[in-house]
Design a protein around this motif. Structure first.
Motif, PDB file in Angstrom:
ATOM      1  N   GLY A 281       0.930  -1.022   0.163  1.00  0.00           N
ATOM      2  CA  GLY A 281      -0.020  -0.010  -0.007  1.00  0.00           C
ATOM      3  C   GLY A 281       0.980   1.246   0.052  1.00  0.00           C
ATOM      4  O   GLY A 281       0.705   2.198  -0.754  1.00  0.00           O
ATOM      5  N   LEU A 282       1.713   1.371   0.930  1.00  0.00           N
ATOM      6  CA  LEU A 282       2.921   2.522   1.043  1.00  0.00           C
ATOM      7  C   LEU A 282       3.472   2.729  -0.465  1.00  0.00           C
ATOM      8  O   LEU A 282       3.536   3.639  -1.084  1.00  0.00           O
ATOM      9  CB  LEU A 282       3.774   2.248   1.850  1.00  0.00           C
ATOM     10  N   HIS A 283       3.986   1.446  -1.054  1.00  0.00           N
ATOM     11  CA  HIS A 283       4.626   1.549  -2.212  1.00  0.00           C
ATOM     12  C   HIS A 283       3.645   2.307  -3.515  1.00  0.00           C
ATOM     13  O   HIS A 283       4.005   3.184  -4.069  1.00  0.00           O
ATOM     14  CB  HIS A 283       5.334   0.399  -2.530  1.00  0.00           C
ATOM     15  N   THR A 284       2.425   1.662  -3.413  1.00  0.00           N
ATOM     16  CA  THR A 284       1.791   1.923  -4.535  1.00  0.00           C
ATOM     17  C   THR A 284       1.128   3.271  -4.731  1.00  0.00           C
ATOM     18  O   THR A 284       1.207   4.102  -5.643  1.00  0.00           O
ATOM     19  CB  THR A 284       0.705   0.989  -4.882  1.00  0.00           C
ATOM     20  N   ALA A 285       0.891   3.787  -3.247  1.00  0.00           N
ATOM     21  CA  ALA A 285       0.343   4.953  -3.327  1.00  0.00           C
ATOM     22  C   ALA A 285       1.432   6.010  -3.655  1.00  0.00           C
ATOM     23  O   ALA A 285       1.082   6.929  -4.318  1.00  0.00           O
ATOM     24  CB  ALA A 285       0.048   5.379  -1.657  1.00  0.00           C
ATOM     25  N   ALA A 286       2.672   5.839  -3.424  1.00  0.00           N
ATOM     26  CA  ALA A 286       3.745   7.007  -3.599  1.00  0.00           C
ATOM     27  C   ALA A 286       3.863   6.739  -5.063  1.00  0.00           C
ATOM     28  O   ALA A 286       4.142   7.812  -5.937  1.00  0.00           O
ATOM     29  CB  ALA A 286       4.955   6.473  -2.876  1.00  0.00           C
ATOM     30  N   SER A 318      -3.781   5.162  -1.589  1.00  0.00           N
ATOM     31  CA  SER A 318      -3.756   4.545  -3.012  1.00  0.00           C
ATOM     32  C   SER A 318      -5.423   4.579  -3.415  1.00  0.00           C
ATOM     33  O   SER A 318      -5.636   4.853  -4.780  1.00  0.00           O
ATOM     34  CB  SER A 318      -3.399   3.219  -2.937  1.00  0.00           C
ATOM     35  N   ALA A 319      -6.409   4.332  -2.671  1.00  0.00           N
ATOM     36  CA  ALA A 319      -7.631   4.236  -3.024  1.00  0.00           C
ATOM     37  C   ALA A 319      -8.233   5.579  -3.392  1.00  0.00           C
ATOM     38  O   ALA A 319      -8.958   5.942  -4.408  1.00  0.00           O
ATOM     39  CB  ALA A 319      -8.593   3.731  -2.057  1.00  0.00           C
ATOM     40  N   ARG A 320      -7.659   6.646  -2.767  1.00  0.00           N
ATOM     41  CA  ARG A 320      -8.076   8.025  -3.070  1.00  0.00           C
ATOM     42  C   ARG A 320      -7.562   8.281  -4.274  1.00  0.00           C
ATOM     43  O   ARG A 320      -8.371   9.144  -5.118  1.00  0.00           O
ATOM     44  CB  ARG A 320      -7.694   8.978  -1.612  1.00  0.00           C
ATOM     45  N   ILE A 321      -6.405   7.929  -4.731  1.00  0.00           N
ATOM     46  CA  ILE A 321      -5.937   8.414  -6.107  1.00  0.00           C
ATOM     47  C   ILE A 321      -6.536   7.873  -7.255  1.00  0.00           C
ATOM     48  O   ILE A 321      -6.810   8.105  -8.183  1.00  0.00           O
ATOM     49  CB  ILE A 321      -4.259   8.142  -6.040  1.00  0.00           C
ATOM     50  N   LEU A 322      -6.865   6.325  -6.762  1.00  0.00           N
ATOM     51  CA  LEU A 322      -7.522   5.960  -8.023  1.00  0.00           C
ATOM     52  C   LEU A 322      -8.750   6.127  -8.074  1.00  0.00           C
ATOM     53  O   LEU A 322      -9.336   6.421  -9.248  1.00  0.00           O
ATOM     54  CB  LEU A 322      -7.718   4.119  -7.648  1.00  0.00           C
ATOM     55  N   LEU A 323      -9.702   6.886  -7.138  1.00  0.00           N
ATOM     56  CA  LEU A 323     -10.852   7.293  -7.432  1.00  0.00           C
ATOM     57  C   LEU A 323     -10.837   8.721  -8.196  1.00  0.00           C
ATOM     58  O   LEU A 323     -11.504   8.798  -9.002  1.00  0.00           O
ATOM     59  CB  LEU A 323     -11.519   7.795  -6.114  1.00  0.00           C
TER      60      LEU A 323
END
Length: 361
Positions: A281-286, A318-323
Motif C-alpha cells: 500500500g505504501l509503495h503503490t500510493a507513492a 492509494s484508493a483516494r488516487i484511484l478514485l
C-alpha cells in the motif's frame, strides 16, 4: 568496453542442458539484434552441433562469432573450418590449474600457446586468448604472457571459479596498469559469490577494453556476469550503454531465454517479474504520483514494464488516487467501498483498479 556474449557456450555446459543447433542459432540471432560485437558460439572441436551452430551463425549475424579452442592445433583447425570469425584459445595460467587440469609447467603451457596461436595466425585467423584462473595467478605471470604474445587482439583474464571480490579485482588490475596494454585486456567473471556484475563494473572503471557476459547470468555453477545487469548498471551510473540497444534489452533477453527454454527466478534483477511488480500500500500510493520513489530506474527505458498491483494490501491513500483517476469524488464512503471491492476482486493491475473505482460513480 566491448561485450562478448557467452550465453550459448556457458549455458550449454550447465548440467542437463543440450541446446540444439536451431536453439543456438535462434538465440544468437536474437543477441545480434542488441548490437553486441561478439557472440561466443561454443567449441567446434566437440562435435557437429557446435561446429554447425558456429558455421550458421557466422553467416547470419553482424556480430563476430567466436569459436573456442584449447591450445591444440586440432581445436584451432575445427574453429577455423567452422568459419568462426575469431578463434579464442583457452589456456590455464594458475599453478593449481597447470598442475591439475593441464599437468604441465608454465613454460610448457606457454609453448602450447605459442604453437596454437602461431598456427591460427598462419591460417589467417584473428586470435583472442582466455587465461583460465588468471585472477588466482601471480601478476608477474600475467605480465609475462602479455609480453610474450603481442599477437592476440584480446587476452581475457578469467575469474574461473568466481572467487574474487571487487577490492581484489581493483588491486590486481591496478598492479597490471602500466605493465600491460589495457586496450588488449578482457575479463571473464563467474557469479559464485554474487559479484560478477560488480567485478565487471570495476574492470570497466579501470579501463579494461572487453568483458564476457551472459543473459540472466546463464552459465556454469552460479553463472557469469549478467548482460542485462551490466548494461542497466552502466547506463544508470556512467551513462555507458556498452553499444547495446538499451530500449530493446529486456524483450530481447527474454526472447533468448525462450529460444533456449530457460527461465529465471521472479526475483532475478532486471528480468524477473517481481522486481517490477509493486503491491504494498505504501509503495503503490507513492508510485501512483512518482514511480521513482520506489524504483532504481524506469523499466520502460530498457524495454520493460512496471506493474502496480492493488488488492488486500491497498491503503486509503492509494484508493483516494484511484478514485480521482476514475473521476470519482474520493469521499470516505467511496474509499471504503473501493477497498472492499479490491479486497474481493484483487489483486488487479492499475487499469483494473481504476475500472473498479469507476464503477462507484
Amino acid at each position: 568496453m566491448l561485450l562478448s556474449d557467452v550465453t550459448l557456450r556457458e549455458g550449454d555446459q550447465m548440467p542437463d542442458r543440450d541446446y540444439s543447433v536451431k536453439q543456438k542459432v535462434d538465440a544468437g540471432c536474437a543477441l545480434d539484434d542488441l548490437g553486441l560485437p561478439y557472440i561466443q558460439t561454443g567449441f567446434p572441436i566437440t562435435g557437429e552441433k557446435d561446429y554447425e551452430a558456429t558455421r550458421r551463425l557466422s553467416g547470419a549475424v553482424s556480430a563476430e562469432t567466436i569459436g573456442l579452442a584449447r591450445a591444440l592445433t586440432g581445436d584451432v583447425d575445427a574453429a577455423i573450418e567452422a568459419e568462426a570469425d575469431i578463434v579464442e584459445v583457452i589456456l590455464p595460467l594458475s599453478d593449481r590449474h597447470l598442475e591439475h587440469t593441464l599437468s604441465a609447467t608454465r613454460e610448457e603451457a606457454f609453448g602450447m600457446a605459442n604453437e596454437a596461436i602461431s598456427h591460427a595466425i598462419d591460417r589467417g585467423a584473428t586470435v583472442h586468448v582466455t587465461l583460465i584462473d588468471a585472477f588466482r595467478t601471480n601478476p608477474a605471470g600475467i605480465v609475462d604472457f602479455f609480453e610474450r604474445f603481442p599477437e592476440p587482439k584480446f587476452i581475457n583474464l578469467a575469474d574461473t571459479v568466481g572467487a574474487r571480490v571487487p577490492k581484489f579485482v581493483q588491486e590486481l588490475l591496478a598492479s597490471l596498469d602500466g605493465s600491460v596494454d589495457f586496450d588488449r585486456v578482457g575479463v571473464h567473471f563467474h557469479d559464485d559469490l554474487g559479484l560478477g556484475t560488480a567485478n565487471t563494473l570495476i574492470a570497466y572503471e579501470a579501463g579494461v577494453a572487453k568483458a564476457d557476459v551472459s543473459v540472466a547470468s546463464i552459465g556454469e555453477r552460479a553463472g557469469n556476469t549478467a548482460l542485462e545487469e551490466l548494461v542497466v548498471s552502466g547506463t544508470i551510473e556512467h551513462d555507458e550503454k556498452f553499444g547495446v540497444e538499451v530500449d530493446r534489452l529486456v524483450p530481447v533477453c527474454r526472447r533468448v531465454l525462450d529460444d533456449l527454454k530457460e527461465s529465471v527466478d521472479p526475483r532475478k534483477p532486471v528480468l524477473g517479474e517481481a522486481v517490477v511488480t509493486h503491491e504494498s500500500g505504501l509503495h503503490t500510493a507513492a508510485m501512483l504520483n512518482d514511480p521513482s520513489v520506489f524504483e532504481p530506474y524506469d523499466p520502460a527505458r530498457f524495454g520493460g514494464e512496471r506493474h502496480l498491483v492493488f488488492g488486500q494490501g491497498t491503503g486509503q491513500a492509494s484508493a483516494r488516487i484511484l478514485l480521482r483517476r476514475a473521476g470519482v469524488e474520493p469521499t470516505d464512503e467511496h474509499i471504503e467501498e473501493l477497498l472492499s471491492l479490491l479486497d474481493r476482486e484483487g489483486p488487479v493491475e492499475l487499469g483494473g483498479a481504476v475500472a473498479l473505482a469507476g464503477d462507484l460513480q
